[in-house]
Design a protein around this motif. Structure first.
Motif, PDB file in Angstrom:
ATOM      1  N   GLY A  34       0.803  -1.219   0.000  1.00  0.00           N
ATOM      2  CA  GLY A  34       0.000   0.000   0.000  1.00  0.00           C
ATOM      3  C   GLY A  34       0.832   1.262   0.000  1.00  0.00           C
ATOM      4  O   GLY A  34       2.023   1.238   0.303  1.00  0.00           O
ATOM      5  N   TRP A  35       0.177   2.345  -0.353  1.00  0.00           N
ATOM      6  CA  TRP A  35       0.746   3.683  -0.256  1.00  0.00           C
ATOM      7  C   TRP A  35      -0.111   4.502   0.709  1.00  0.00           C
ATOM      8  O   TRP A  35      -1.347   4.481   0.631  1.00  0.00           O
ATOM      9  CB  TRP A  35       0.754   4.379  -1.617  1.00  0.00           C
ATOM     10  CG  TRP A  35       1.755   3.860  -2.582  1.00  0.00           C
ATOM     11  CD1 TRP A  35       1.537   3.012  -3.633  1.00  0.00           C
ATOM     12  CD2 TRP A  35       3.159   4.170  -2.612  1.00  0.00           C
ATOM     13  NE1 TRP A  35       2.713   2.774  -4.304  1.00  0.00           N
ATOM     14  CE2 TRP A  35       3.720   3.468  -3.713  1.00  0.00           C
ATOM     15  CE3 TRP A  35       4.001   4.974  -1.841  1.00  0.00           C
ATOM     16  CZ2 TRP A  35       5.077   3.542  -4.036  1.00  0.00           C
ATOM     17  CZ3 TRP A  35       5.348   5.042  -2.166  1.00  0.00           C
ATOM     18  CH2 TRP A  35       5.869   4.335  -3.248  1.00  0.00           C
ATOM     19  N   PHE A  36       0.585   5.212   1.566  1.00  0.00           N
ATOM     20  CA  PHE A  36      -0.055   6.149   2.481  1.00  0.00           C
ATOM     21  C   PHE A  36       0.682   7.473   2.361  1.00  0.00           C
ATOM     22  O   PHE A  36       1.795   7.533   1.863  1.00  0.00           O
ATOM     23  CB  PHE A  36       0.043   5.651   3.924  1.00  0.00           C
ATOM     24  CG  PHE A  36      -0.811   4.443   4.208  1.00  0.00           C
ATOM     25  CD1 PHE A  36      -0.400   3.182   3.806  1.00  0.00           C
ATOM     26  CD2 PHE A  36      -2.016   4.564   4.867  1.00  0.00           C
ATOM     27  CE1 PHE A  36      -1.185   2.057   4.050  1.00  0.00           C
ATOM     28  CE2 PHE A  36      -2.811   3.458   5.125  1.00  0.00           C
ATOM     29  CZ  PHE A  36      -2.389   2.201   4.711  1.00  0.00           C
ATOM     30  N   ARG A  37       0.048   8.524   2.832  1.00  0.00           N
ATOM     31  CA  ARG A  37       0.729   9.812   2.828  1.00  0.00           C
ATOM     32  C   ARG A  37       0.404  10.550   4.116  1.00  0.00           C
ATOM     33  O   ARG A  37      -0.603  10.288   4.770  1.00  0.00           O
ATOM     34  CB  ARG A  37       0.319  10.641   1.614  1.00  0.00           C
ATOM     35  CG  ARG A  37      -1.119  11.140   1.639  1.00  0.00           C
ATOM     36  CD  ARG A  37      -1.446  11.885   0.355  1.00  0.00           C
ATOM     37  NE  ARG A  37      -2.775  12.477   0.378  1.00  0.00           N
ATOM     38  CZ  ARG A  37      -3.338  13.089  -0.657  1.00  0.00           C
ATOM     39  NH1 ARG A  37      -2.687  13.188  -1.817  1.00  0.00           N
ATOM     40  NH2 ARG A  37      -4.552  13.596  -0.545  1.00  0.00           N
ATOM     41  N   GLN A  38       1.287  11.473   4.430  1.00  0.00           N
ATOM     42  CA  GLN A  38       1.085  12.268   5.642  1.00  0.00           C
ATOM     43  C   GLN A  38       1.547  13.689   5.386  1.00  0.00           C
ATOM     44  O   GLN A  38       2.723  13.925   5.072  1.00  0.00           O
ATOM     45  CB  GLN A  38       1.855  11.663   6.818  1.00  0.00           C
ATOM     46  CG  GLN A  38       1.550  12.311   8.146  1.00  0.00           C
ATOM     47  CD  GLN A  38       2.074  11.496   9.313  1.00  0.00           C
ATOM     48  OE1 GLN A  38       2.937  10.636   9.163  1.00  0.00           O
ATOM     49  NE2 GLN A  38       1.533  11.748  10.494  1.00  0.00           N
ATOM     50  N   ALA A  39       0.604  14.607   5.501  1.00  0.00           N
ATOM     51  CA  ALA A  39       0.931  16.019   5.403  1.00  0.00           C
ATOM     52  C   ALA A  39       1.367  16.508   6.779  1.00  0.00           C
ATOM     53  O   ALA A  39       1.013  15.932   7.805  1.00  0.00           O
ATOM     54  CB  ALA A  39      -0.273  16.805   4.909  1.00  0.00           C
TER      55      ALA A  39
END
Length: 122
Positions: A34-39
């Motif tokens: 999976g890919w996740f992101r965090q601003a």
């Protein structure tokens, strides 16, 4: 297990980037990737995931712009990001969990990369 992301960078609004994640110490055919992101200042957010047999799921807010794909033989996961917006800015993480269920919660993933930074300028 080691997951190494690459391909991040600075891009203008409307531009594209392709992220890669290369894994070692695990077999993609046994895992959901999976890919996740965090601003900055925000919680980690699900982006997309892919089962070993190529079934994919992309978060609604990114459908039509982001595409996840992978090459099991190369133990590599990709995220093609088009029509990027400033709100796509953040650190993008590759993650893996053993099994076949396409969970979207970060808590369900066991292995994580260090992340690659994506910055979209307005």
């Amino acid at each position: 297990v080691q997951l190494v992301e690459s391909g991040g960078g600075l891009v203008q609004t409307g531009g594209s980037l392709r992220l890669s994640c290369t894994g070692s110490g695990l077999t993609f055919s046994d895992h959901v990737m999976g890919w996740f992101r965090q601003a900055q200042g925000k919680e980690r957010e699900f982006v997309a995931n892919r089962s070993w047999d190529g079934i994919t799921f992309v978060a609604d807010s990114m459908k039509g712009r982001f595409t996840i794909s992978g090459d099991n033989a190369k133990n590599t996961l990709y995220l093609q990001m088009n029509s990027l917006k400033p709100e796509d800015t953040g650190s993008y993480y590759c993650a893996a969990r053993r099994g076949t269920s396409l969970y979207v919660s970060a808590d369900e993933y066991t292995f994580w990369g260090q992340g690659t930074q994506v910055t979209v300028s307005s």
